[in-house]
Scaffold this motif. Structure first.
Motif, PDB file in Angstrom:
ATOM      1  N   LEU A   1       0.823  -1.212   0.000  1.00 36.87           N
ATOM      2  CA  LEU A   1       0.000   0.000   0.000  1.00 36.87           C
ATOM      3  C   LEU A   1       0.853   1.257   0.000  1.00 36.87           C
ATOM      4  O   LEU A   1       0.554   2.233  -0.695  1.00 36.87           O
ATOM      5  CB  LEU A   1      -0.928  -0.013   1.218  1.00 36.87           C
ATOM      6  N   LEU A   2       1.937   1.235   0.791  1.00 40.00           N
ATOM      7  CA  LEU A   2       2.825   2.407   0.829  1.00 40.00           C
ATOM      8  C   LEU A   2       3.464   2.647  -0.537  1.00 40.00           C
ATOM      9  O   LEU A   2       3.599   3.787  -0.981  1.00 40.00           O
ATOM     10  CB  LEU A   2       3.908   2.217   1.898  1.00 40.00           C
ATOM     11  N   TRP A   3       3.848   1.566  -1.204  1.00 37.81           N
ATOM     12  CA  TRP A   3       4.480   1.724  -2.513  1.00 37.81           C
ATOM     13  C   TRP A   3       3.479   2.227  -3.556  1.00 37.81           C
ATOM     14  O   TRP A   3       3.776   3.122  -4.346  1.00 37.81           O
ATOM     15  CB  TRP A   3       5.088   0.395  -2.966  1.00 37.81           C
ATOM     16  N   ASP A   4       2.262   1.681  -3.507  1.00 37.19           N
ATOM     17  CA  ASP A   4       1.259   2.081  -4.497  1.00 37.19           C
ATOM     18  C   ASP A   4       0.806   3.529  -4.282  1.00 37.19           C
ATOM     19  O   ASP A   4       0.421   4.203  -5.245  1.00 37.19           O
ATOM     20  CB  ASP A   4       0.053   1.145  -4.402  1.00 37.19           C
ATOM     21  N   ALA A   5       0.859   3.983  -3.033  1.00 36.79           N
ATOM     22  CA  ALA A   5       0.397   5.352  -2.732  1.00 36.79           C
ATOM     23  C   ALA A   5       1.560   6.341  -2.645  1.00 36.79           C
ATOM     24  O   ALA A   5       1.393   7.443  -2.134  1.00 36.79           O
ATOM     25  CB  ALA A   5      -0.361   5.341  -1.412  1.00 36.79           C
ATOM     26  N   ARG A   6       2.716   5.943  -3.160  1.00 35.65           N
ATOM     27  CA  ARG A   6       3.927   6.740  -2.925  1.00 35.65           C
ATOM     28  C   ARG A   6       3.811   8.179  -3.432  1.00 35.65           C
ATOM     29  O   ARG A   6       4.323   9.100  -2.790  1.00 35.65           O
ATOM     30  CB  ARG A   6       5.157   6.054  -3.529  1.00 35.65           C
ATOM     31  N   TYR A   7       3.152   8.389  -4.570  1.00 37.24           N
ATOM     32  CA  TYR A   7       3.063   9.756  -5.085  1.00 37.24           C
ATOM     33  C   TYR A   7       2.080  10.594  -4.273  1.00 37.24           C
ATOM     34  O   TYR A   7       2.311  11.791  -4.047  1.00 37.24           O
ATOM     35  CB  TYR A   7       2.673   9.729  -6.560  1.00 37.24           C
ATOM     36  N   SER A   8       1.011   9.978  -3.826  1.00 38.40           N
ATOM     37  CA  SER A   8       0.087  10.716  -2.954  1.00 38.40           C
ATOM     38  C   SER A   8       0.744  11.021  -1.614  1.00 38.40           C
ATOM     39  O   SER A   8       0.497  12.066  -1.003  1.00 38.40           O
ATOM     40  CB  SER A   8      -1.188   9.898  -2.723  1.00 38.40           C
ATOM     41  N   LEU A   9       1.595  10.096  -1.157  1.00 36.01           N
ATOM     42  CA  LEU A   9       2.261  10.318   0.129  1.00 36.01           C
ATOM     43  C   LEU A   9       3.316  11.413   0.049  1.00 36.01           C
ATOM     44  O   LEU A   9       3.741  11.941   1.075  1.00 36.01           O
ATOM     45  CB  LEU A   9       2.891   9.008   0.615  1.00 36.01           C
ATOM     46  N   LEU A  10       3.754  11.743  -1.164  1.00 37.10           N
ATOM     47  CA  LEU A  10       4.660  12.895  -1.309  1.00 37.10           C
ATOM     48  C   LEU A  10       3.978  14.178  -0.829  1.00 37.10           C
ATOM     49  O   LEU A  10       4.609  15.053  -0.248  1.00 37.10           O
ATOM     50  CB  LEU A  10       5.079  13.052  -2.773  1.00 37.10           C
ATOM     51  N   THR A  11       2.682  14.267  -1.103  1.00 41.70           N
ATOM     52  CA  THR A  11       1.929  15.436  -0.638  1.00 41.70           C
ATOM     53  C   THR A  11       1.879  15.463   0.889  1.00 41.70           C
ATOM     54  O   THR A  11       1.929  16.525   1.504  1.00 41.70           O
ATOM     55  CB  THR A  11       0.498  15.398  -1.206  1.00 41.70           C
ATOM     56  N   VAL A  12       1.793  14.286   1.494  1.00 38.22           N
ATOM     57  CA  VAL A  12       1.809  14.199   2.959  1.00 38.22           C
ATOM     58  C   VAL A  12       3.155  14.706   3.499  1.00 38.22           C
ATOM     59  O   VAL A  12       3.208  15.493   4.444  1.00 38.22           O
ATOM     60  CB  VAL A  12       1.575  12.743   3.409  1.00 38.22           C
ATOM     61  N   ALA A  13       4.237  14.237   2.868  1.00 37.78           N
ATOM     62  CA  ALA A  13       5.570  14.691   3.292  1.00 37.78           C
ATOM     63  C   ALA A  13       5.711  16.190   3.083  1.00 37.78           C
ATOM     64  O   ALA A  13       6.334  16.895   3.899  1.00 37.78           O
ATOM     65  CB  ALA A  13       6.645  13.943   2.509  1.00 37.78           C
TER      66      ALA A  13
ATOM     67  N   VAL B   1       6.874  18.641  -6.219  1.00 36.22           N
ATOM     68  CA  VAL B   1       5.912  17.565  -5.915  1.00 36.22           C
ATOM     69  C   VAL B   1       4.843  17.485  -6.993  1.00 36.22           C
ATOM     70  O   VAL B   1       4.442  16.396  -7.423  1.00 36.22           O
ATOM     71  CB  VAL B   1       5.284  17.799  -4.524  1.00 36.22           C
ATOM     72  N   MET B   2       4.364  18.641  -7.446  1.00 41.17           N
ATOM     73  CA  MET B   2       3.347  18.648  -8.499  1.00 41.17           C
ATOM     74  C   MET B   2       3.894  18.018  -9.782  1.00 41.17           C
ATOM     75  O   MET B   2       3.195  17.238 -10.452  1.00 41.17           O
ATOM     76  CB  MET B   2       2.911  20.093  -8.766  1.00 41.17           C
ATOM     77  N   ALA B   3       5.156  18.332 -10.108  1.00 38.38           N
ATOM     78  CA  ALA B   3       5.764  17.762 -11.315  1.00 38.38           C
ATOM     79  C   ALA B   3       5.892  16.247 -11.195  1.00 38.38           C
ATOM     80  O   ALA B   3       5.633  15.512 -12.155  1.00 38.38           O
ATOM     81  CB  ALA B   3       7.147  18.388 -11.532  1.00 38.38           C
ATOM     82  N   LEU B   4       6.255  15.760 -10.001  1.00 35.04           N
ATOM     83  CA  LEU B   4       6.364  14.315  -9.787  1.00 35.04           C
ATOM     84  C   LEU B   4       5.008  13.637  -9.946  1.00 35.04           C
ATOM     85  O   LEU B   4       4.897  12.569 -10.553  1.00 35.04           O
ATOM     86  CB  LEU B   4       6.937  14.038  -8.396  1.00 35.04           C
ATOM     87  N   LYS B   5       3.951  14.250  -9.396  1.00 37.61           N
ATOM     88  CA  LYS B   5       2.618  13.648  -9.491  1.00 37.61           C
ATOM     89  C   LYS B   5       2.115  13.638 -10.932  1.00 37.61           C
ATOM     90  O   LYS B   5       1.510  12.660 -11.385  1.00 37.61           O
ATOM     91  CB  LYS B   5       1.643  14.420  -8.595  1.00 37.61           C
TER      92      LYS B   5
END
Length: 235
Positions: A148-160, A222-226
């Protein structure tokens, strides 16, 4: 008004001249905040994932506590860390008070609840989609959390990013445990407060402009990564 214009002009000159004192303060601010964010993610992301997929008695109370800790007053955190690291405290022997390490500890305590709460929300939504598949495969909780952490990694960038925003803008806790010591624990926010109180608006404005520029740059990254991840997903 003329004083403000002169202050803005001096601020631009300081920012563009790569003033050594300014660079030192910016460098320490980034080191402390990035260290705190990394530690918070290391602790908070797995904890948030476990809260998202687990069902146990008292879970609602745990969620309320985590959400409440998101609004923890910085001065209270600063006081707790001060008591813990002072000579009479349980960690006084390490002599960490008024060091960058103490500032990292304070910022980590402040932003870890944010990382836990926000990552729990992200992963709980994702878990609804995968729960049946996980059950059919019979995988362990540890593997489930990792997936789950790996699949949500880009969304979790926003958390970081949310944690970084809180850390880089922090004043109260870091000044209590860091002391705002020149060339040792002075960071952008504490320097802005100090220089403003001294009437040196140029340096305060220069640091303020850099702070805003860093926030914009991190958001853009972060936006560019997403966006890049979204393009790859639909390619």
């Amino acid at each position: 008004m003329q004083d403000f214009s002169a202050a803005f002009q001096l601020a631009f000159q300081l920012a563009l001249s790569a003033d050594p004192d300014l660079l030192e303060i910016i460098g320490l601010s980034l080191r402390v905040s990035v260290s705190a964010v990394l530690l918070s993610c290391l602790l908070g992301l797995p904890l948030g994932a476990l809260l998202a997929i687990s069902r146990f008695p008292g879970r609602s109370a745990a969620l309320i506590l985590v959400n409440a800790l998101m609004g923890l007053p910085p001065v209270v955190v600063g006081l707790l860390v001060y008591l813990m690291l002072s000579n009479a405290g349980p960690m006084g022997g390490f002599q960490l008070l008024y060091t960058p390490t103490a500032m990292v500890i304070a910022q980590t305590l402040l932003i870890t609840p944010i990382v836990v709460a926000l990552s729990r929300e992200v992963i709980e939504q994702l878990h609804h989609d995968y729960a049946e598949q996980f059950r059919s495969l019979g995988i362990s909780r540890r593997v489930e959390v990792q997936a789950l952490l790996w699949d949500a990694r880009y969304s979790l960038l926003t958390v970081a990013l949310a944690g970084f925003g809180r850390a880089i803008a922090e004043v109260g806790a870091v000044i209590m445990v860091g002391g705002n010591i020149n060339h040792l624990t002075r960071v952008m926010t504490t320097a802005i407060a100090l220089e403003t109180s001294k009437g040196d608006l140029a340096l305060a404005l220069a640091l303020g402009m850099v702070l805003i520029l860093i926030a914009l740059s991190v958001n853009a990254l972060v936006m560019a990564l997403k966006l890049s991840a979204a393009r790859q997903a639909y390619a």
